[in-house]
Design an enzyme around this catalytic site. Structure first.
Site, mmCIF file in Angstrom:
data_model
loop_
_atom_site.group_PDB
_atom_site.id
_atom_site.type_symbol
_atom_site.label_atom_id
_atom_site.label_comp_id
_atom_site.label_asym_id
_atom_site.label_seq_id
_atom_site.Cartn_x
_atom_site.Cartn_y
_atom_site.Cartn_z
ATOM 1 N N ARG A 19 0.780 -1.290 0.046
ATOM 2 C CA ARG A 19 -0.009 0.011 -0.108
ATOM 3 C C ARG A 19 0.856 1.183 -0.046
ATOM 4 O O ARG A 19 1.858 1.429 0.684
ATOM 5 C CB ARG A 19 -0.935 -0.032 1.393
ATOM 6 C CG ARG A 19 -2.230 0.991 1.086
ATOM 7 C CD ARG A 19 -2.847 1.162 2.244
ATOM 8 N NE ARG A 19 -2.251 1.847 3.269
ATOM 9 C CZ ARG A 19 -2.111 1.362 4.494
ATOM 10 N NH1 ARG A 19 -2.577 0.439 5.114
ATOM 11 N NH2 ARG A 19 -1.185 2.266 5.279
ATOM 12 N N GLU A 58 4.893 7.202 2.193
ATOM 13 C CA GLU A 58 5.560 5.734 2.368
ATOM 14 C C GLU A 58 4.972 4.659 1.729
ATOM 15 O O GLU A 58 3.836 4.814 1.245
ATOM 16 C CB GLU A 58 5.820 5.333 3.785
ATOM 17 C CG GLU A 58 4.510 4.882 4.742
ATOM 18 C CD GLU A 58 4.584 3.892 5.811
ATOM 19 O OE1 GLU A 58 5.780 3.591 6.059
ATOM 20 O OE2 GLU A 58 3.632 3.730 6.652
ATOM 21 N N ASN A 113 4.162 0.764 2.094
ATOM 22 C CA ASN A 113 4.198 -0.257 2.806
ATOM 23 C C ASN A 113 4.383 -1.690 2.074
ATOM 24 O O ASN A 113 3.563 -1.863 1.161
ATOM 25 C CB ASN A 113 2.802 -0.394 3.677
ATOM 26 C CG ASN A 113 2.817 0.778 4.439
ATOM 27 O OD1 ASN A 113 3.212 1.005 5.746
ATOM 28 N ND2 ASN A 113 1.892 1.764 4.075
ATOM 29 N N SER A 173 -2.317 -2.943 6.069
ATOM 30 C CA SER A 173 -3.636 -3.275 6.679
ATOM 31 C C SER A 173 -4.985 -2.604 6.045
ATOM 32 O O SER A 173 -4.616 -1.788 5.321
ATOM 33 C CB SER A 173 -3.821 -3.095 8.172
ATOM 34 O OG SER A 173 -3.235 -1.803 8.154
ATOM 35 N N LYS A 182 12.229 2.715 5.565
ATOM 36 C CA LYS A 182 12.107 4.246 5.376
ATOM 37 C C LYS A 182 13.659 4.642 4.594
ATOM 38 O O LYS A 182 13.707 5.641 3.951
ATOM 39 C CB LYS A 182 11.979 4.920 6.496
ATOM 40 C CG LYS A 182 10.530 4.844 6.748
ATOM 41 C CD LYS A 182 9.982 5.370 8.270
ATOM 42 C CE LYS A 182 8.501 5.232 8.259
ATOM 43 N NZ LYS A 182 7.859 3.975 8.321
ATOM 44 N N LYS A 229 12.189 10.575 10.865
ATOM 45 C CA LYS A 229 11.837 9.144 10.919
ATOM 46 C C LYS A 229 12.758 8.126 11.275
ATOM 47 O O LYS A 229 13.955 8.121 10.581
ATOM 48 C CB LYS A 229 11.124 8.815 9.563
ATOM 49 C CG LYS A 229 9.900 9.583 9.195
ATOM 50 C CD LYS A 229 9.291 9.118 7.876
ATOM 51 C CE LYS A 229 8.092 10.126 7.738
ATOM 52 N NZ LYS A 229 7.499 9.327 6.297
ATOM 53 N N GLU A 256 7.798 0.853 11.678
ATOM 54 C CA GLU A 256 6.523 0.721 11.047
ATOM 55 C C GLU A 256 5.467 0.866 12.055
ATOM 56 O O GLU A 256 5.504 0.529 13.201
ATOM 57 C CB GLU A 256 6.609 -0.683 10.060
ATOM 58 C CG GLU A 256 7.447 -0.577 9.134
ATOM 59 C CD GLU A 256 7.492 0.613 7.916
ATOM 60 O OE1 GLU A 256 6.282 0.781 7.819
ATOM 61 O OE2 GLU A 256 8.419 0.887 7.589
ATOM 62 N N GLY A 257 4.279 1.033 11.694
ATOM 63 C CA GLY A 257 3.139 0.875 12.354
ATOM 64 C C GLY A 257 2.692 1.994 13.257
ATOM 65 O O GLY A 257 1.463 1.940 14.113
ATOM 66 N N ARG A 291 -7.522 7.485 5.027
ATOM 67 C CA ARG A 291 -7.494 7.751 6.552
ATOM 68 C C ARG A 291 -7.370 9.336 6.762
ATOM 69 O O ARG A 291 -6.944 10.182 5.976
ATOM 70 C CB ARG A 291 -6.174 7.069 7.125
ATOM 71 C CG ARG A 291 -6.296 5.492 7.125
ATOM 72 C CD ARG A 291 -5.048 4.817 7.578
ATOM 73 N NE ARG A 291 -3.970 5.270 6.666
ATOM 74 C CZ ARG A 291 -2.912 5.168 6.886
ATOM 75 N NH1 ARG A 291 -2.226 4.421 8.197
ATOM 76 N NH2 ARG A 291 -1.835 5.430 6.083
HETATM 77 P P1 ADP Z 1 4.580 4.489 9.927
HETATM 78 O O1 ADP Z 1 5.502 3.404 9.095
HETATM 79 O O2 ADP Z 1 4.716 4.463 11.320
HETATM 80 O O3 ADP Z 1 2.867 4.207 9.430
HETATM 81 P P2 ADP Z 1 4.602 6.950 8.334
HETATM 82 O O4 ADP Z 1 5.852 7.235 7.540
HETATM 83 O O5 ADP Z 1 3.690 6.503 7.436
HETATM 84 O O6 ADP Z 1 5.237 5.717 9.203
HETATM 85 O O7 ADP Z 1 4.272 7.953 9.223
HETATM 86 C C1 ADP Z 1 3.297 7.913 10.105
HETATM 87 C C2 ADP Z 1 2.167 9.110 9.822
HETATM 88 O O8 ADP Z 1 2.836 10.016 10.136
HETATM 89 C C3 ADP Z 1 1.752 9.131 8.641
HETATM 90 O O9 ADP Z 1 0.490 8.197 8.441
HETATM 91 C C4 ADP Z 1 1.198 10.731 8.347
HETATM 92 O O10 ADP Z 1 0.054 11.079 9.075
HETATM 93 C C5 ADP Z 1 2.376 11.292 9.019
HETATM 94 N N1 ADP Z 1 3.286 11.822 8.342
HETATM 95 C C6 ADP Z 1 4.453 10.814 8.199
HETATM 96 N N2 ADP Z 1 5.305 11.618 7.134
HETATM 97 C C7 ADP Z 1 4.872 12.922 7.022
HETATM 98 C C8 ADP Z 1 5.303 13.937 6.147
HETATM 99 N N3 ADP Z 1 6.079 14.163 5.446
HETATM 100 N N4 ADP Z 1 4.443 15.147 6.191
HETATM 101 C C9 ADP Z 1 3.127 15.270 7.011
HETATM 102 N N5 ADP Z 1 2.713 13.959 7.744
HETATM 103 C C10 ADP Z 1 3.415 12.785 7.704
HETATM 104 MG MG MG Z 2 2.439 4.771 7.239
#
Ligand code: ADP
Ligand code: MG
Length: 564
Positions: free
Chosen positions: A219, A235, A237, A242, A400, A453, A457-458, A540
């Site tokens: 995803r 990102e 996945n 899920s 990442k 970051k 994950e998660g 979401r």
């Molecule tokens: P995870 O693997 O924990 O899901 P993500 O990279 O998807 O990590 O980050 C988690 C959440 O943080 C995302 O669902 C989003 O809401 C927020 N987020 C992540 N990166 C960004 C970004 N570059 N700008 C704004 N919000 C972000």
């Molecule tokens: Mg995410």
């Protein structure tokens, strides 16, 4: 049961994939994705909450009228000091505009809650002890947005079009063991979890283990940056993607509500695209099972010992059985270690049953490996002939750090044809390693424009705002090798709109922003690509003041899309 099946059977005929005109794409990213001066020049004006200006409901969301917006440019002065920041509210141009009366709102919420309960849009209720282990015990509706989130159809098509290219990219990168090892070599020194994953990967390289049949259920998540009107990938996945099951149900729920109340709302249910995610994921798993070619073998779901999101997973196993006659089993990593065996021919047997496909809904977080037992299980599965979804290589491609490495100039082009690489690059936000001192300096000065970051994950792991500055200063001060555990990402600022978010039967009004996920399925046997599709979506939505996302972590709610 029939009713449940039919609710999931909506086709996605309305989602024709077409090429998006690049005319709107004027971002710095096209010329130089990682140039910090470009990023500062185009970084968004911070959009604060709504002021006292009257609100109107647009496409199911309350929007601030456009006359109230006051765009200003924001940037760095020569001295590096911050110029004055003014508020701006960027608005989406929706045709429909209406207001929801309290009586209609009450009706909508009531209908939505009844529909969710009748149709399995449920998760385990955390206040009930056995709700994460016993199906049928302590269920509550999954958190959801009352009405779908408007998105321009062009962005939607763009995201769908990217899915097969990302699928192909993951496959090609997964075959370059050296690239994965080299890219993560410094990260593994400071991140024990990445090191363990990489250790398994090294072992597979040493024994020259080849994954002939490769299955990816991915995803790719995006946010739409309001300032530049560009869709940016958050990102990709590649493990445990899920909500294919529950996400489809939210699309059905929204269509149902618009069928009932669409006239009053001025919204057309046909503008909510059918969501085929769970059907296509089931199809991909069934096709992989078929390629394994052992009719008695099963698909094994690797699960956490307690899983309140079990119904999302059960939708998938239910369809596998119902449509394809494929049996599934659910096992934790500890159980796999205890009951699993590698047979002489390399096949994986769990309690005497041969496993054709290992489908991971656990194993992406260090918490999933509390002891050596869980790591033994992971290694045993990787060594086996079972099809892994994902294999250790596919898993690592989704880290990442690899996302950041792929964003470097000319790296994508090593794996993809130029045309495809250009399409992906358009959706890459600024991504940097902490070796880039210029970017680190800028991030210390303007931490609100970045996300820091770690390799996790998660949900719930990223660092935002002043914490970015603090952490960067700490790492700098200690001249710490730990810098390699993090990446920096440009922060994306989507447009906020007032939304109705339903949690535990209560409707909250929030300024909310959304993240669009497009699922992709890829199945390959040797030279033959059996499946490479985009397949359904997950929207979401979360309170705009919340940094993190994630439904399971309690930040976001499930949503669907309203094409405008
Ligand atoms: P995870 O693997 O924990 O899901 P993500 O990279 O998807 O990590 O980050 C988690 C959440 O943080 C995302 O669902 C989003 O809401 C927020 N987020 C992540 N990166 C960004 C970004 N570059 N700008 C704004 N919000 C972000
Ligand atoms: Mg995410």
């Amino acid at each position: 049961m029939g009713a449940i099946c039919s609710s999931l059977a909506i086709s996605h005929s309305s989602i024709a994939v077409s090429y998006l005109s690049s005319s709107s794409a004027t971002s710095f990213l096209h010329c130089s994705p990682n140039s910090i001066s470009n990023i500062i020049a185009t970084l968004p004006t911070y959009r604060a909450g709504f002021s006292q200006t009257p609100l109107q409901v647009v496409g199911g969301r309350m929007m601030k009228p456009s006359s109230s917006s006051s765009p200003v440019s924001l940037g760095f002065s020569q001295s590096g000091e911050t110029k004055e920041v003014q508020e701006e509210v960027v608005l989406k141009p929706f045709a429909t505009s209406l207001s929801i009366s309290p009586a209609l709102l009450e009706n909508l919420v009531y209908d939505a809650l009844v529909w969710s309960s009748l149709n399995g849009l449920v998760v385990g209720d955390k206040s009930v002890k056995r709700s994460g282990t016993s199906p049928g015990v302590g269920m509550v509706h999954a958190p959801f947005a009352l009405l779908p989130m408007p998105i321009q159809e062009g962005f939607w098509k763009q995201a769908c079009e990217l899915a097969p290219i990302f699928n192909e990219l993951v496959d090609r990168v997964s075959l370059d063991g050296k690239f994965l090892q080299d890219s993560l070599s410094r990260t593994k020194k400071v991140d024990a979890f990445t090191s363990r994953l990489l250790g398994i990967h090294s072992k597979m390289l040493e024994i020259n283990k080849k994954e002939v049949i490769r299955l990816g259920l991915h995803r790719s998540d995006y946010m739409l940056d309001a300032e530049t009107s560009l869709l940016y990938q958050i990102e990709l996945n590649t493990i445990s993607s899920s909500f294919a099951g529950l996400g489809c149900l939210v699309s059905d729920l929204h269509r149902h509500l618009l069928n009932q109340h669409g006239k009053d709302l001025g919204l057309n249910p046909k503008r909510v695209p059918g969501n085929t995610a769970v059907r296509q994921f089931a199809e991909a798993l069934a096709k992989a099972w078929n390629e394994y070619d052992n009719k008695r073998a099963v698909v094994m779901f690797v699960v956490q010992p307690e899983e309140r999101n079990m119904y999302d997973q059960h939708w998938l196993s239910f369809l596998l059985k119902e449509i394809y006659g494929v049996n599934t089993i659910r096992k934790t990593l500890a159980e796999i270690d205890g009951e699993g065996q590698l047979l002489l021919d390399g096949s994986l047997a769990i309690g005497g049953q041969i496993v054709a496909v290992v489908y991971f809904r656990a194993g992406y977080s260090p918490n999933d490996y509390p002891s050596e037992s869980e790591w033994n299980a992971r290694l045993m599965m990787e060594q086996s002939t079972a099809i892994k979804c994902p294999s250790i290589s596919y898993h690592l491609v989704g880290t990442k750090k690899i996302q950041q490495e792929l964003a470097k100039p000319l790296v994508l082009e090593r794996f993809l044809e130029d045309e495809d690489a250009a399409k992906l690059r358009k959706c890459f936000a600024g991504l940097w390693s902490l070796d880039d001192s210029e970017v680190v300096k800028t991030a210390i000065e303007r931490p609100e424009l970045f996300v820091l970051k770690p390799q996790r994950e998660g949900g719930g792991n990223n660092i935002y705002g002043d914490d970015v500055k603090e952490m960067l200063l700490k790492l700098q001060h200690e001249k710490s090798k730990e810098q390699a555990a993090y990446i920096l990402m440009q922060r994306i600022f989507p447009t906020a709109s007032l939304s109705y978010l339903i949690r535990e039967g209560i409707c909250h009004q929030n300024n909310a922003i959304s993240e669009l996920g497009i699922y992709g399925a890829y199945l390959r046997n040797n030279d033959k690509v059996i499946m490479n599709d985009h397949c359904g979506y997950l929207m979401r939505t979360k309170d705009s003041s919340s940094n993190e996302g994630g439904v399971a972590t309690g930040f976001a709610v499930l949503d669907s899309v309203y094409l405008t």
